[in-house]
Design a protein around this motif. Structure first.
Motif, PDB file in Angstrom:
ATOM      1  N   ASP A   1      -5.565  -4.443  -9.431  1.00 60.32           N
ATOM      2  CA  ASP A   1      -4.381  -5.007  -8.772  1.00 60.32           C
ATOM      3  C   ASP A   1      -4.718  -6.392  -8.205  1.00 60.32           C
ATOM      4  O   ASP A   1      -5.432  -6.507  -7.204  1.00 60.32           O
ATOM      5  CB  ASP A   1      -3.938  -4.052  -7.654  1.00 60.32           C
ATOM      6  CG  ASP A   1      -2.663  -4.535  -6.966  1.00 60.32           C
ATOM      7  OD1 ASP A   1      -2.393  -5.751  -6.955  1.00 60.32           O
ATOM      8  OD2 ASP A   1      -1.940  -3.678  -6.434  1.00 60.32           O
ATOM      9  N   ARG A   2      -4.181  -7.435  -8.825  1.00 59.80           N
ATOM     10  CA  ARG A   2      -4.544  -8.786  -8.410  1.00 59.80           C
ATOM     11  C   ARG A   2      -3.914  -9.181  -7.077  1.00 59.80           C
ATOM     12  O   ARG A   2      -4.495  -9.962  -6.319  1.00 59.80           O
ATOM     13  CB  ARG A   2      -4.180  -9.797  -9.498  1.00 59.80           C
ATOM     14  CG  ARG A   2      -4.939  -9.529 -10.799  1.00 59.80           C
ATOM     15  CD  ARG A   2      -4.854 -10.698 -11.751  1.00 59.80           C
ATOM     16  NE  ARG A   2      -5.430 -11.906 -11.197  1.00 59.80           N
ATOM     17  CZ  ARG A   2      -6.744 -12.123 -11.128  1.00 59.80           C
ATOM     18  NH1 ARG A   2      -7.595 -11.228 -11.572  1.00 59.80           N
ATOM     19  NH2 ARG A   2      -7.180 -13.254 -10.630  1.00 59.80           N
TER      20      ARG A   2
ATOM     21  N   ALA B   1      -3.439  -7.195  -4.566  1.00 54.04           N
ATOM     22  CA  ALA B   1      -4.297  -6.587  -3.545  1.00 54.04           C
ATOM     23  C   ALA B   1      -5.582  -7.391  -3.383  1.00 54.04           C
ATOM     24  O   ALA B   1      -6.078  -7.593  -2.273  1.00 54.04           O
ATOM     25  CB  ALA B   1      -4.619  -5.144  -3.927  1.00 54.04           C
TER      26      ALA B   1
ATOM     27  N   ARG C   1      -6.012  -0.717   5.989  1.00 58.27           N
ATOM     28  CA  ARG C   1      -5.259  -1.493   5.006  1.00 58.27           C
ATOM     29  C   ARG C   1      -6.233  -2.128   4.002  1.00 58.27           C
ATOM     30  O   ARG C   1      -5.998  -2.166   2.801  1.00 58.27           O
ATOM     31  CB  ARG C   1      -4.459  -2.570   5.730  1.00 58.27           C
ATOM     32  CG  ARG C   1      -3.600  -3.292   4.755  1.00 58.27           C
ATOM     33  CD  ARG C   1      -2.833  -4.412   5.356  1.00 58.27           C
ATOM     34  NE  ARG C   1      -2.370  -5.211   4.219  1.00 58.27           N
ATOM     35  CZ  ARG C   1      -1.347  -6.008   4.247  1.00 58.27           C
ATOM     36  NH1 ARG C   1      -0.661  -6.148   5.341  1.00 58.27           N
ATOM     37  NH2 ARG C   1      -1.011  -6.684   3.181  1.00 58.27           N
TER      38      ARG C   1
ATOM     39  N   TRP D   1     -14.294  -8.019  -7.293  1.00 56.96           N
ATOM     40  CA  TRP D   1     -13.266  -7.721  -8.299  1.00 56.96           C
ATOM     41  C   TRP D   1     -13.784  -6.710  -9.321  1.00 56.96           C
ATOM     42  O   TRP D   1     -13.084  -5.799  -9.725  1.00 56.96           O
ATOM     43  CB  TRP D   1     -12.836  -9.018  -8.983  1.00 56.96           C
ATOM     44  CG  TRP D   1     -11.917  -8.834 -10.156  1.00 56.96           C
ATOM     45  CD1 TRP D   1     -12.209  -9.060 -11.476  1.00 56.96           C
ATOM     46  CD2 TRP D   1     -10.549  -8.394 -10.132  1.00 56.96           C
ATOM     47  NE1 TRP D   1     -11.128  -8.794 -12.267  1.00 56.96           N
ATOM     48  CE2 TRP D   1     -10.083  -8.380 -11.470  1.00 56.96           C
ATOM     49  CE3 TRP D   1      -9.680  -7.999  -9.115  1.00 56.96           C
ATOM     50  CZ2 TRP D   1      -8.797  -7.987 -11.813  1.00 56.96           C
ATOM     51  CZ3 TRP D   1      -8.391  -7.615  -9.461  1.00 56.96           C
ATOM     52  CH2 TRP D   1      -7.962  -7.614 -10.795  1.00 56.96           C
TER      53      TRP D   1
ATOM     54  N   ALA E   1      -7.369   0.457   1.627  1.00 62.10           N
ATOM     55  CA  ALA E   1      -6.344   0.750   0.623  1.00 62.10           C
ATOM     56  C   ALA E   1      -6.281  -0.367  -0.415  1.00 62.10           C
ATOM     57  O   ALA E   1      -6.159  -0.113  -1.628  1.00 62.10           O
ATOM     58  CB  ALA E   1      -4.985   0.918   1.308  1.00 62.10           C
ATOM     59  N   ASP E   2      -6.382  -1.604   0.064  1.00 59.13           N
ATOM     60  CA  ASP E   2      -6.325  -2.733  -0.870  1.00 59.13           C
ATOM     61  C   ASP E   2      -7.532  -2.735  -1.809  1.00 59.13           C
ATOM     62  O   ASP E   2      -7.402  -3.030  -2.999  1.00 59.13           O
ATOM     63  CB  ASP E   2      -6.246  -4.056  -0.103  1.00 59.13           C
ATOM     64  CG  ASP E   2      -4.803  -4.394   0.288  1.00 59.13           C
ATOM     65  OD1 ASP E   2      -3.890  -3.846  -0.350  1.00 59.13           O
ATOM     66  OD2 ASP E   2      -4.602  -5.192   1.212  1.00 59.13           O
TER      67      ASP E   2
ATOM     68  N   ARG F   1      -4.905 -10.278  -1.271  1.00 61.33           N
ATOM     69  CA  ARG F   1      -4.758  -9.883   0.138  1.00 61.33           C
ATOM     70  C   ARG F   1      -6.131  -9.682   0.780  1.00 61.33           C
ATOM     71  O   ARG F   1      -6.356 -10.098   1.917  1.00 61.33           O
ATOM     72  CB  ARG F   1      -3.926  -8.606   0.252  1.00 61.33           C
ATOM     73  CG  ARG F   1      -2.432  -8.823   0.098  1.00 61.33           C
ATOM     74  CD  ARG F   1      -1.643  -7.639   0.649  1.00 61.33           C
ATOM     75  NE  ARG F   1      -1.931  -6.385  -0.033  1.00 61.33           N
ATOM     76  CZ  ARG F   1      -1.337  -6.001  -1.172  1.00 61.33           C
ATOM     77  NH1 ARG F   1      -0.432  -6.766  -1.748  1.00 61.33           N
ATOM     78  NH2 ARG F   1      -1.665  -4.854  -1.736  1.00 61.33           N
ATOM     79  N   VAL F   2      -7.039  -9.050   0.021  1.00 55.36           N
ATOM     80  CA  VAL F   2      -8.389  -8.839   0.560  1.00 55.36           C
ATOM     81  C   VAL F   2      -9.036 -10.183   0.846  1.00 55.36           C
ATOM     82  O   VAL F   2      -9.645 -10.395   1.901  1.00 55.36           O
ATOM     83  CB  VAL F   2      -9.253  -8.023  -0.433  1.00 55.36           C
ATOM     84  CG1 VAL F   2     -10.708  -8.006   0.009  1.00 55.36           C
ATOM     85  CG2 VAL F   2      -8.719  -6.601  -0.558  1.00 55.36           C
TER      86      VAL F   2
ATOM     87  N   ARG G   1      -6.998  -0.448  -4.537  1.00 62.30           N
ATOM     88  CA  ARG G   1      -6.093  -1.007  -5.547  1.00 62.30           C
ATOM     89  C   ARG G   1      -6.809  -2.056  -6.397  1.00 62.30           C
ATOM     90  O   ARG G   1      -6.544  -2.196  -7.592  1.00 62.30           O
ATOM     91  CB  ARG G   1      -4.863  -1.620  -4.885  1.00 62.30           C
ATOM     92  CG  ARG G   1      -4.011  -0.602  -4.146  1.00 62.30           C
ATOM     93  CD  ARG G   1      -2.549  -1.013  -4.089  1.00 62.30           C
ATOM     94  NE  ARG G   1      -2.000  -1.247  -5.416  1.00 62.30           N
ATOM     95  CZ  ARG G   1      -1.515  -0.291  -6.205  1.00 62.30           C
ATOM     96  NH1 ARG G   1      -1.538   0.968  -5.786  1.00 62.30           N
ATOM     97  NH2 ARG G   1      -1.036  -0.584  -7.385  1.00 62.30           N
ATOM     98  N   VAL G   2      -7.726  -2.808  -5.786  1.00 62.89           N
ATOM     99  CA  VAL G   2      -8.500  -3.803  -6.540  1.00 62.89           C
ATOM    100  C   VAL G   2      -9.294  -3.101  -7.641  1.00 62.89           C
ATOM    101  O   VAL G   2      -9.400  -3.599  -8.768  1.00 62.89           O
ATOM    102  CB  VAL G   2      -9.446  -4.590  -5.608  1.00 62.89           C
ATOM    103  CG1 VAL G   2     -10.395  -5.471  -6.422  1.00 62.89           C
ATOM    104  CG2 VAL G   2      -8.636  -5.458  -4.646  1.00 62.89           C
TER     105      VAL G   2
END
Lengths: 252, 194
Positions: free
Chosen positions: B18-19, B21, B6, B59, B9-10, B24-25, B13-14
Motif C-alpha cells: 500500500d503506497r 500507507a 496507527r 518498503w 497498522a500502516d 503516511r509512515v 499495509r505497507v
C-alpha cells in the motif's frame, strides 16, 4: 568465543545496539543474530531499552528530494520487476542513464578482455579440457555495487557444486539478514542460488549449489545479490531488491 | 510522539504494497529519523542517503516488522541507526562534537546542524526525564553516562570516545560495559521497559 553464555550474548547485544561493537566482532554478531533466536531476542530487548533515548533528538525535516528518490525507487520496483537489478543505481543523485551506460562500458571492456584471451583459449582448448578438474574456475561473475565498484567475485568450476565468493569490498549486511545470491537468466524470474556467508575483504567464503554450476548458470548472463531475512529457496513472489549485480561469464 | 497503533497498522499495509500507507509512515516518522541520522553522521548528504536507504528497506521488508517484537518506532530507529553505523564503519569517518560546550568549531565545513542543537548529555537528560528513568541515569557515574551518550547519539566507537574524552581506551571500554550493565539492571528493575 562461547556464544552460549547468556550474559556474554547480552553484553554483545548491548554493544551492538549502542554501536560500540565494531569491525569483525560486529559482523560476527550480525551472523549470530541471523542464526540464533536468543541473540535476536537479546538485541530486541536492548533496542527497546535504548530506543527511548532517541526521543530527545530534535526532529529535522528532510528535504523533499529524499521522498522523491524513495518514491521513484520503490515505485519502479513495483511496476517493473525485471528491471529491479538496475534500480539500485539511482542513488546519490546520479543521472539515471549513468548506471546502464557504465554497465555497457564495463561489458564492452569485459568482452574485449575475453576476445583478447580467446585465441589462446581456442588453441589450447583440448588440452585444457583434459585438465578441467585442475582448472581454476569456469563461471566467474563480478558483482558491483550501486556506485559500480567491484564488490564480490563469484566463481565456480563447471561441474562443481560449490561457489566461491571473494569479498573485494566490505558488504554491510543489515542486522538479521543474509547475503542471498541470485542468477538472473536471459528470460524468466531470478533464481536463488544460495547464501554467501559474510567475510572481510579480501577473504573468501563458499556455499553449495543445488546442482552443478553448468546446469544452473549456462544460460545466465548476470548474477545479483540481495539482503534477505532468511535464505530464499524458491522463486520469489515479490521482486528482490538487488544491492549488487554484474555480469556472469563462462570462461570454458 | 507518533500514534503507535496507527503506525503499526500502516506498516502492516505497507507489507501488502500500500503506497499511500507507505507515504503516511514516511510523513509521520521521517523528521524524527532524519534527526537521528543527522545527529549520528553530522552530514546532511549522508543522512539523506541513510534515510532513503532505510525507507526503501522498509518498503521491501515491512512484513519483517510483524515478526519483530516491540514498537514500530523502535524498529524504524534500529534500521536507521544500523545503516548509520554501517556507513560510519565503511567510510571510517570520525564524527566530532563537543559533549557539553561548543568548542570545536574549527571543522565547520562539515557541519550542517543548527547551532542551537542540544549536546548529547542534554539530550540524554531530556530523554531520561521524558521516560521517568532519571533515577537509572543518575545512578550511573558521570564517565559512564558520557560514554553512553557519545556512543549512542554520535555513533562513536570506543576509540573515538576515548579520543574525545582524552581517556585511556581500556577505561572507556570498561565504562561503556559497566554503564550498559547498570542501565540494564536499573531499567529492568524499574519495569521501564513496558
Amino acid at each position: 568465543m562461547n556464544y552460549d553464555r547468556p550474559e556474554l550474548l547480552d553484553r554483545l547485544a548491548g554493544g551492538y545496539v549502542l554501536g560500540t561493537l565494531r569491525g569483525g566482532a560486529r559482523r560476527r554478531f550480525e551472523r549470530l543474530i541471523a542464526q540464533r533466536p536468543a541473540a535476536r531476542a537479546a538485541v530486541a530487548a536492548w533496542e527497546q531499552r535504548m530506543a527511548p533515548l532517541a526521543q530527545s533528538v530534535p526532529p529535522v525535516a528532510p528535504p523533499a528530494r529524499v521522498w522523491a528518490a524513495i518514491d521513484a525507487r520503490t515505485a519502479a520496483r513495483a511496476a517493473d520487476r525485471p528491471g529491479a537489478a538496475r534500480s539500485a543505481v539511482g542513488r546519490r543523485g546520479w543521472p539515471a542513464w549513468l548506471g546502464p551506460a557504465l554497465g555497457v562500458a564495463f561489458g564492452a571492456v569485459l568482452t574485449v578482455g575475453v576476445v583478447r584471451l580467446e585465441p589462446g583459449l581456442l588453441m589450447s582448448l583440448e588440452r585444457l579440457a583434459q585438465r578441467e578438474q585442475a582448472l581454476p574456475q569456469s563461471y566467474v561473475g563480478l558483482l558491483t555495487d550501486a556506485q559500480n565498484q567491484p564488490t564480490l567475485l563469484v566463481s565456480s568450476t563447471r561441474h562443481g557444486t560449490r561457489v566461491t565468493v571473494k569479498f573485494l569490498r566490505p558488504v554491510a549486511v543489515p542486522a538479521g539478514q543474509v547475503i542471498q545470491v541470485w542468477a538472473l537468466p536471459k528470460d524468466g524470474a531470478p533464481i536463488p542460488l544460495g547464501v554467501a556467508p559474510p567475510a572481510t575483504p579480501p577473504g573468501s567464503t563458499q556455499f553449495a549449489l543445488a546442482a552443478t554450476s553448468d546446469a544452473l548458470l549456462s544460460n545466465v548472463p548476470r548474477l545479483a545479490v540481495s539482503f534477505e531475512p532468511a535464505p530464499v529457496t524458491a522463486a520469489p513472489a515479490t521482486a528482490p531488491v538487488f544491492v549488487l549485480s554484474g555480469f556472469c561469464v563462462k570462461l570454458w | 510522539m507518533h500514534d503507535s497503533q496507527r503506525l503499526q497498522a500502516d506498516l502492516a499495509r505497507v507489507a501488502l504494497g500500500d503506497r499511500a500507507a507507505f507515504q503516511r509512515v514516511y510523513q509521520a516518522t521521517s523528521a524524527h529519523l532524519f534527526g537521528v541520522a543527522m545527529r549520528m553522521l553530522n552530514r546532511r548528504d549522508l543522512a539523506e542517503d541513510v534515510l532513503q536507504e532505510s525507507f526503501v528497506n522498509v518498503w521491501h521488508h515491512a512484513g519483517g516488522y510483524q515478526a519483530a517484537a516491540g514498537q514500530p518506532m523502535t524498529w524504524l530507529i534500529s534500521i536507521v541507526r544500523n545503516k548509520c553505523l554501517d556507513l560510519l564503519r565503511a567510510i571510517g569517518r570520525r564524527p566530532t562534537e563537543s559533549l557539553d560546550a561548543r568548542d570545536d568549531d574549527d571543522d565547520a565545513p562539515a557541519r550542517d546542524i543548527a547551532d542551537e542543537r542540544p549536546s548529547p548529555l542534554q539530550m540524554l537528560g531530556q530523554a531520561s526525564e521524558a521516560l521517568h528513568i532519571r533515577a537509572c541515569m543518575d545512578a550511573l557515574d558521570a564517565s559512564h553516562r558520557q560514554c553512553l551518550a557519545l556512543a549512542y547519539y554520535h555513533g562513536m566507537s570506543h576509540a573515538e570516545v576515548a579520543a574525545h574524552l582524552r581517556a585511556p581506551l581500556g577505561s572507556v571500554k570498561t565504562w561503556v560495559r559497566r554503564g550498559l550493565d547498570k542501565l540494564k539492571a536499573c531499567l529492568d528493575r524499574a519495569g521501564a521497559l513496558t
